[in-house]
Design an enzyme around this catalytic site. Structure first.
Site, PDB file in Angstrom:
ATOM      1  N   GLY A  69      82.837 -17.273   3.125  1.00 27.30           N
ATOM      2  CA  GLY A  69      83.660 -16.934   5.168  1.00 27.30           C
ATOM      3  C   GLY A  69      84.234 -17.918   4.784  1.00 27.30           C
ATOM      4  CB  ALA A 198      75.554 -12.909   2.582  1.00 29.97           C
ATOM      5  CG  HIS A 199      75.374 -18.714   3.199  1.00 31.15           C
ATOM      6  ND1 HIS A 199      74.568 -19.895   4.387  1.00 31.15           N
ATOM      7  CD2 HIS A 199      76.127 -18.567   3.926  1.00 31.15           C
ATOM      8  CE1 HIS A 199      76.155 -20.634   4.394  1.00 31.15           C
ATOM      9  NE2 HIS A 199      77.387 -19.509   3.558  1.00 31.15           N
ATOM     10  CB  THR A 235      84.438  -9.558 -12.433  1.00 29.47           C
ATOM     11  OG1 THR A 235      85.361  -9.592 -13.743  1.00 29.47           O
ATOM     12  CG2 THR A 235      83.286  -9.227 -13.656  1.00 29.47           C
ATOM     13  CB  CYS A 322      81.699 -30.493   6.423  1.00 30.61           C
ATOM     14  SG  CYS A 322      81.822 -28.733   6.501  1.00 30.61           S
TER      15      CYS A 322
END
Lengths: 394, 88
Positions: A69, A198-199, A235, A322
């Site tokens: 993100g 995604a997480h 990649t 954080c």
């Protein structure tokens, strides 16, 4: 362990891991390779792209995969600001943004861009009128957080999108905490770019995405090959992207059930903890993420509460991941007008599909005791540094 | 290299690949030429300087017609007409 830190990250769903496994093992091809092994990897990525697009009602070609993100946020803000540099150098964002927008905006200031940071109200809400007032001739991009991971407040994105469009300014939304937690429809919202990861919806770490509305020009953040339609080189992390696709498909299928479940847990927690003396709910009371309950606890520090909760096998957060680590008062809470001393007593419980009512009752049972105990031993006392400032009466 | 400059060309397909990385200009070129009928025109918008060499060379190789470029702001519009009997 009773895990209540779903805004930090979610556990991976077993079905998601199953979908990913072949791409760690036998399907290891490079998606750019022209032989079958590469084509299989490329096909898997394109399938995942369609699944992620479906979750937010975008077209597959409008989704660019990133590593996170934070990368999506950096890509969006820098990419649009730099692409539109000839039209202007003014950026608008809010004071309640994640670090990946805040620090990106600061880095752009060093490059000569001018940034306006819109204040938020006591609930953490951005007023669209303030955004409109901040728009000048040179404004090229607005970036607003969709939902705050710290206080749960959901921002009026649709209203902001309408006025951004009226002024011909590009709108990016940081929807990292929103996608997978609430219904998100890029077309209905009318946004130009949207970050997600995604997480936050039971997918793997290492895969994020940026929605870029068709026709939008954006400067790449990472140069190299032609992966991601020439917009993001490197990649591809095929297993993680496949996992993001699978997680998106499951989130789309189960969103209503998930939302209903965590809303019930959230409301029960707020109902009990919100009534503890000198404990205040932060963020909007109703217009907030379904599984998100955040508080400030007066006279004591969040860290102490987290340690004592962990001793009872309950895991939660204090501020964002954080700021919690940096032991700093959260800038988001400060921007909402919460005194710095009180902001240190921040606690965030974020629920997931694995949590039960029993888990919530454990918090409701243990946390008031922990608060009492910590206040007893606090050298500052109830009238000390932690006392909230009296409200102005004039 | 002599570049032809053209203006007000009416294209059948326009493809905006400004800021997309090399060699997207060649991939998109092939993709869109496949979509065009013979005699139709592709307008490719790109900021990539290398396209000014690559695309005429590609046209030479494939027998399609490189019509010319139009320079606007900070990018180019490149026009290619699909040949009646194109090799590719």
């Amino acid at each position: 362990m009773r895990y209540f830190d779903h805004v930090a990250t979610n556990p991976l769903l077993p079905e998601v891991l199953d979908a990913m496994m072949p791409y760690f093992k036998e399907q290891f091809g490079n998606p750019l390779s022209p032989y079958d092994l590469g084509i299989a990897a490329k096909t898997a990525i394109e399938d995942a792209r369609a699944q992620v697009a479906a979750l937010v009602n975008a077209k597959a070609g409008e989704i660019v995969f990133t590593s996170s993100g934070a990368e999506a946020n950096n890509f969006a803000l820098k990419g649009i600001a730099l692409a539109k540099q000839q039209s202007g150098n003014h950026i608008i964002t809010s004071k309640a943004e994640h670090h990946s927008i805040m620090n990106t905006a600061r880095s752009l200031e060093k490059l000569g861009f001018v940034v306006t940071y819109i204040p938020v109200d006591k609930y953490g809400l951005v007023d669209p009128k303030d955004v409109e007032k901040a728009i000048i001739k040179d404004t090229t991009v607005i970036s607003i957080i969709h939902a705050s991971s710290e206080v749960g407040t959901i921002e009026p994105i649709k209203e902001i999108a309408a006025l951004a469009k009226a002024h011909n300014v590009t709108l990016h939304v940081d929807s990292v905490a929103a996608v997978g937690a609430i219904p998100v429809d890029v077309a209905a919202l009318g946004v130009d770019l949207m970050s997600m990861t995604a997480h936050q919806f039971y997918g793997p770490k290492g895969a994020g995405a940026l929605y870029i509305r068709g026709g939008q020009r954006i400067l790449p953040l990472i140069y190299g090959g032609i992966q991601e339609n020439g917009r993001r080189a490197g990649t591809e992390n095929v297993p993680a992207i496949v996992g993001m696709g699978k997680a998106a498909a499951l989130a789309k299928r189960d969103l209503a059930i998930r939302t209903q479940h965590v809303t019930r847990l959230r409301d029960r927690l707020i109902d009990v903890i919100g009534k503890v003396e000198s404990v205040h709910l932060t963020g909007h009371p109703h217009n907030r993420l379904p599984g998100h309950a955040s508080f400030v606890v007066e006279y004591i520090e969040g860290e102490g509460m987290l340690l004592m909760l962990q001793a009872k096998d309950i895991v939660a957060a204090s501020g964002s991941a954080c700021t919690s680590k940096a032991l700093k008062a959260s800038p988001v809470l400060i921007s909402m007008g919460i005194p710095s001393s009180m902001a240190h007593g921040s606690l965030v419980f974020s629920m997931g599909i694995g949590n039960t009512e029993e888990d919530v009752e454990a918090i409701n049972e243990e946390l008031p005791k922990i608060i009492r105990r910590l206040r007893e031993i606090s050298p500052f006392g109830k009238s000390g540094w932690g006392k909230s400032e009296p409200e102005a009466t004039h | 290299m002599n570049l032809k400059f053209v203006e007000n060309v009416k294209a059948d397909i326009t493809s905006d690949i400004v800021y997309m990385m090399c060699p997207m200009h060649l991939l998109k070129l092939e993709e869109h030429m496949g979509e065009l009928d013979e005699g139709q025109i592709l307008e490719l918008m790109t900021d990539y300087d290398g396209a000014l060499e690559d695309i005429p060379a590609w046209c030479d190789n494939t027998g399609n017609e490189f019509m010319g470029i139009d320079e606007v702001d900070d990018y180019y519009k490149i026009y290619i007409r699909k040949a009646r009997k194109a090799v590719s």
